[in-house]
Design an enzyme around this catalytic site. Sequence first.
Site, PDB file in Angstrom:
ATOM      1  N   ARG A 126     -18.892   0.370  14.237  1.00  0.00           N
ATOM      2  CA  ARG A 126     -19.597   0.923  15.310  1.00  0.00           C
ATOM      3  C   ARG A 126     -21.025   0.279  15.605  1.00  0.00           C
ATOM      4  O   ARG A 126     -21.459   0.247  16.737  1.00  0.00           O
ATOM      5  CB  ARG A 126     -20.100   2.698  14.624  1.00  0.00           C
ATOM      6  CG  ARG A 126     -19.084   3.591  14.561  1.00  0.00           C
ATOM      7  CD  ARG A 126     -19.636   5.012  14.224  1.00  0.00           C
ATOM      8  NE  ARG A 126     -20.503   5.565  15.233  1.00  0.00           N
ATOM      9  CZ  ARG A 126     -21.100   6.783  15.009  1.00  0.00           C
ATOM     10  NH1 ARG A 126     -21.377   7.181  13.749  1.00  0.00           N
ATOM     11  NH2 ARG A 126     -21.601   7.052  16.226  1.00  0.00           N
ATOM     12  N   CYS A 131     -29.175   5.400  12.444  1.00  0.00           N
ATOM     13  CA  CYS A 131     -27.664   5.693  12.166  1.00  0.00           C
ATOM     14  C   CYS A 131     -27.005   6.338  13.600  1.00  0.00           C
ATOM     15  O   CYS A 131     -27.646   6.073  14.780  1.00  0.00           O
ATOM     16  CB  CYS A 131     -27.352   6.274  10.967  1.00  0.00           C
ATOM     17  SG  CYS A 131     -28.268   8.142  10.872  1.00  0.00           S
TER      18      CYS A 131
END
Length: 273
Positions: free
Chosen positions: A165, A223
């Site tokens: 990611r 995040c």
Amino acid sequence: MTALRGQAPPTLLDVRWSLLGPPGREAYEEGHLPGAVFVDLDAELAAAPGTAGRHPLPEPEDLEAVLRRAGVDSDRPVVVYDADNGSAASRAWWLLRWAGHREVAVLDGGYAVWVAEGLPTTTEQPQPSEGDFRVRAGSMPVLDADGAAGLAREGTLLDARAPERYRGDVEPMDPRAGHIPGARNAPFSAHVNDSGRWRPAEELAEHFAALGVDAGGPIGAYCGSGVTACSVLLALEHAGVTDPQRPAALYAGSWSNWSADPDRPAATGEEVR
């Protein structure tokens, strides 16, 4: 774990949660630590999703009501746990610290290690007396998007998501793939060993040093939505890189907030600078 079974046990919160489900309450109802009160991360440890991100910080008065309902007192320690790796429990740890509570800990290894060691569980749901904790919001530093961008240039900004990611290979949740330019990848999964327990402080200190973290400079973390980044903040403190007097900052909106703004740049691949 010994403290949980003593004569004056702490307030115990079950915050099991998974990004893709199933709901943590289902796991709680199937079995939990004796005396633990379930707190819903999506509904109670975050405000409703929107432009601020998928897990914005809750309003102080809403958080105070949740914590008091769970029996949290100002002068009684709190222990939080999740399923295993501490990533969700760290969000509760951070929120309680942000709210001004001084004695909060995460159960090492979570529910999985508790069960593996043959310790007791129950399906009985306690009805705690209302706590007296008063939220004093702002006791931990928070970044907005501009602050995160500046920190990536002038300090250390850590991205807690999985490497794929961070690189932008995949993006299952948010509008765009990639990472904040200048951020360094520090996957939350690196904080625990194969048994699910937190790595020793000296190992984590070496881990962050290898990432180029400057212990003397400003540090922040993000995040996908501000949950697992809290695991980075706890790991930094456990490692002695930061401490309660000089904590690292949380970009609460995280990538879900950043990527929703088309004017914000997105870096891909492994390049940091």
